[in-house]
Design a protein around this motif. Structure first.
Motif, PDB file in Angstrom:
ATOM      1  N   VAL A 128       9.449   6.684   8.820  1.00 46.73           N
ATOM      2  CA  VAL A 128       9.044   5.808   9.919  1.00 46.73           C
ATOM      3  C   VAL A 128       9.335   6.497  11.248  1.00 46.73           C
ATOM      4  O   VAL A 128      10.444   6.998  11.462  1.00 46.73           O
ATOM      5  N   ILE A 129       8.346   6.512  12.121  1.00 50.63           N
ATOM      6  CA  ILE A 129       8.561   6.951  13.495  1.00 50.63           C
ATOM      7  C   ILE A 129       8.358   5.751  14.404  1.00 50.63           C
ATOM      8  O   ILE A 129       7.332   5.082  14.340  1.00 50.63           O
ATOM      9  N   MET A 130       9.354   5.458  15.221  1.00 54.77           N
ATOM     10  CA  MET A 130       9.333   4.259  16.046  1.00 54.77           C
ATOM     11  C   MET A 130       8.871   4.593  17.462  1.00 54.77           C
ATOM     12  O   MET A 130       9.336   5.563  18.066  1.00 54.77           O
ATOM     13  N   LEU A 131       7.935   3.787  17.973  1.00 56.12           N
ATOM     14  CA  LEU A 131       7.407   3.957  19.320  1.00 56.12           C
ATOM     15  C   LEU A 131       8.002   2.890  20.229  1.00 56.12           C
ATOM     16  O   LEU A 131       7.968   1.706  19.895  1.00 56.12           O
ATOM     17  N   THR A 132       8.510   3.300  21.385  1.00 59.46           N
ATOM     18  CA  THR A 132       9.112   2.313  22.272  1.00 59.46           C
ATOM     19  C   THR A 132       9.202   2.839  23.695  1.00 59.46           C
ATOM     20  O   THR A 132       9.266   4.046  23.922  1.00 59.46           O
ATOM     21  N   ALA A 133       9.193   1.903  24.639  1.00 57.96           N
ATOM     22  CA  ALA A 133       9.421   2.254  26.037  1.00 57.96           C
ATOM     23  C   ALA A 133      10.912   2.213  26.355  1.00 57.96           C
ATOM     24  O   ALA A 133      11.329   2.597  27.443  1.00 57.96           O
ATOM     25  N   ARG A 134      11.711   1.749  25.409  1.00 56.82           N
ATOM     26  CA  ARG A 134      13.154   1.638  25.608  1.00 56.82           C
ATOM     27  C   ARG A 134      13.824   2.965  25.268  1.00 56.82           C
ATOM     28  O   ARG A 134      13.690   3.449  24.157  1.00 56.82           O
ATOM     29  N   GLU A 182       0.845  -1.187   0.000  1.00 56.68           N
ATOM     30  CA  GLU A 182       0.000   0.000   0.000  1.00 56.68           C
ATOM     31  C   GLU A 182       0.887   1.246   0.000  1.00 56.68           C
ATOM     32  O   GLU A 182       2.094   1.168   0.206  1.00 56.68           O
ATOM     33  N   SER A 183       0.272   2.381  -0.231  1.00 56.82           N
ATOM     34  CA  SER A 183       1.006   3.651  -0.250  1.00 56.82           C
ATOM     35  C   SER A 183       0.665   4.448   1.008  1.00 56.82           C
ATOM     36  O   SER A 183      -0.511   4.684   1.303  1.00 56.82           O
ATOM     37  N   TYR A 184       1.707   4.837   1.758  1.00 57.62           N
ATOM     38  CA  TYR A 184       1.518   5.595   2.993  1.00 57.62           C
ATOM     39  C   TYR A 184       2.426   6.812   3.013  1.00 57.62           C
ATOM     40  O   TYR A 184       3.514   6.807   2.438  1.00 57.62           O
ATOM     41  N   ASN A 185       1.972   7.831   3.734  1.00 54.97           N
ATOM     42  CA  ASN A 185       2.808   9.011   3.939  1.00 54.97           C
ATOM     43  C   ASN A 185       3.815   8.788   5.060  1.00 54.97           C
ATOM     44  O   ASN A 185       4.963   9.227   4.974  1.00 54.97           O
ATOM     45  N   VAL A 186       3.360   8.116   6.122  1.00 50.46           N
ATOM     46  CA  VAL A 186       4.200   7.864   7.297  1.00 50.46           C
ATOM     47  C   VAL A 186       3.788   6.534   7.917  1.00 50.46           C
ATOM     48  O   VAL A 186       2.611   6.153   7.868  1.00 50.46           O
ATOM     49  N   ILE A 187       4.765   5.826   8.494  1.00 49.51           N
ATOM     50  CA  ILE A 187       4.491   4.607   9.254  1.00 49.51           C
ATOM     51  C   ILE A 187       4.816   4.870  10.720  1.00 49.51           C
ATOM     52  O   ILE A 187       5.908   5.356  11.041  1.00 49.51           O
ATOM     53  N   VAL A 188       3.875   4.555  11.612  1.00 45.19           N
ATOM     54  CA  VAL A 188       4.085   4.635  13.051  1.00 45.19           C
ATOM     55  C   VAL A 188       4.263   3.205  13.539  1.00 45.19           C
ATOM     56  O   VAL A 188       3.347   2.380  13.420  1.00 45.19           O
ATOM     57  N   LEU A 189       5.429   2.905  14.087  1.00 44.17           N
ATOM     58  CA  LEU A 189       5.844   1.515  14.285  1.00 44.17           C
ATOM     59  C   LEU A 189       6.281   1.243  15.716  1.00 44.17           C
ATOM     60  O   LEU A 189       7.222   1.874  16.217  1.00 44.17           O
ATOM     61  N   ASP A 190       5.614   0.311  16.367  1.00 48.51           N
ATOM     62  CA  ASP A 190       6.030  -0.125  17.695  1.00 48.51           C
ATOM     63  C   ASP A 190       7.252  -1.034  17.561  1.00 48.51           C
ATOM     64  O   ASP A 190       7.458  -1.675  16.527  1.00 48.51           O
ATOM     65  N   VAL A 191       8.058  -1.089  18.626  1.00 50.80           N
ATOM     66  CA  VAL A 191       9.252  -1.949  18.592  1.00 50.80           C
ATOM     67  C   VAL A 191       8.898  -3.391  18.919  1.00 50.80           C
ATOM     68  O   VAL A 191       9.225  -4.317  18.179  1.00 50.80           O
ATOM     69  N   MET A 192       8.210  -3.605  20.022  1.00 50.41           N
ATOM     70  CA  MET A 192       7.911  -4.964  20.476  1.00 50.41           C
ATOM     71  C   MET A 192       6.623  -5.447  19.822  1.00 50.41           C
ATOM     72  O   MET A 192       5.526  -5.063  20.219  1.00 50.41           O
TER      73      MET A 192
END
Length: 224
Positions: free
Chosen positions: A76-82, A43-53
């Motif tokens: 890509v913007i990565m989401l993490t508690a680390r 698919e075509s996306y402007n941005v991906i919001v991505l969890d680590v775990m």
């Protein structure tokens, strides 16, 4: 904007989705890495919001595979508690463009998504950049030196483009950090690692070195 959210925490995913949709964005959602990867490639996306775990394939693996297989650089913007330096280095090395530590405000997440999308669209896509025998073709993302094709991961490649556009002067570390990471620069070692990767790729096996460190100031890309 069309955003892909890959997050296995259902409550958090619902909160993010509801907020972003209320702001007018279109959200596709995946609860595991494999589904997220399939969506990202098809698919075509402007941005991906991505969890680590993530189950199936973690965020680092997904981002790395995306950079190896996709024909474009989806931000890509990565989401993490680390939040350790090692975790951040691993994230940027896998190809992420931004890093947001949990817990975070939904307003800040949207601001970062908008900034990544704006920066991605501002990139020149038709003018070949040339410095000595080094060439970069933004439209195809092909990088060559002396007709030898070179390989750089997304973040080092973006840094190289900044340097190639400013060969007439020294580019400060602060300028690079602001352009790449906006107002959330990582530890200084992250930029140093990316500069090392650029230098290793473009200057190895070449007598004339193009990437020069101006100690205490920044970097310059030039033949002399």
């Amino acid at each position: 904007m069309k955003v892909l959210l890959v997050e296995d925490n259902n409550d958090l995913a619902l909160n993010i989705t509801e907020y972003l949709e209320c702001q007018g964005h279109i959200i596709d959602y995946a609860a595991d890495g494999i589904t997220g990867m399939n969506l990202a490639l098809n698919e075509s996306y402007n941005v991906i919001v991505l969890d680590v775990m993530l189950p199936g394939m973690n965020g680092y693996q997904l981002c790395q595979q995306l950079r190896l297989n996709a024909q474009n650089d989806i931000p890509v913007i990565m989401l993490t508690a680390r939040d350790t330096e090692q975790d951040k280095l691993k994230g940027f090395d896998s190809g992420t463009d931004d890093y947001l530590i949990k817990p975070f405000s939904l307003k800040e997440l949207e601001a970062r998504i908008i900034a990544l999308n704006r920066r991605n669209h501002q990139q020149v896509v038709d003018k070949t950049l040339v410095v000595s025998d080094l060439e970069y073709h933004p439209g195809t993302m092909v990088l060559k030196r002396a007709n030898r094709t070179l390989l750089l991961k997304p973040v080092p490649r973006k840094i190289l483009v900044i340097l190639m556009k400013n060969t007439h002067r020294v580019v400060t570390r602060q300028e690079i950090e602001q352009e790449i990471w906006l107002d959330n620069p990582p530890d200084s070692e992250v930029l140093r690692a990316h500069i090392y990767a650029i230098r290793s790729e473009i200057d190895k096996a070449n007598t004339i070195k193009l990437l020069h460190t101006i100690h205490g100031v920044g970097y310059r890309l030039a033949e002399t």
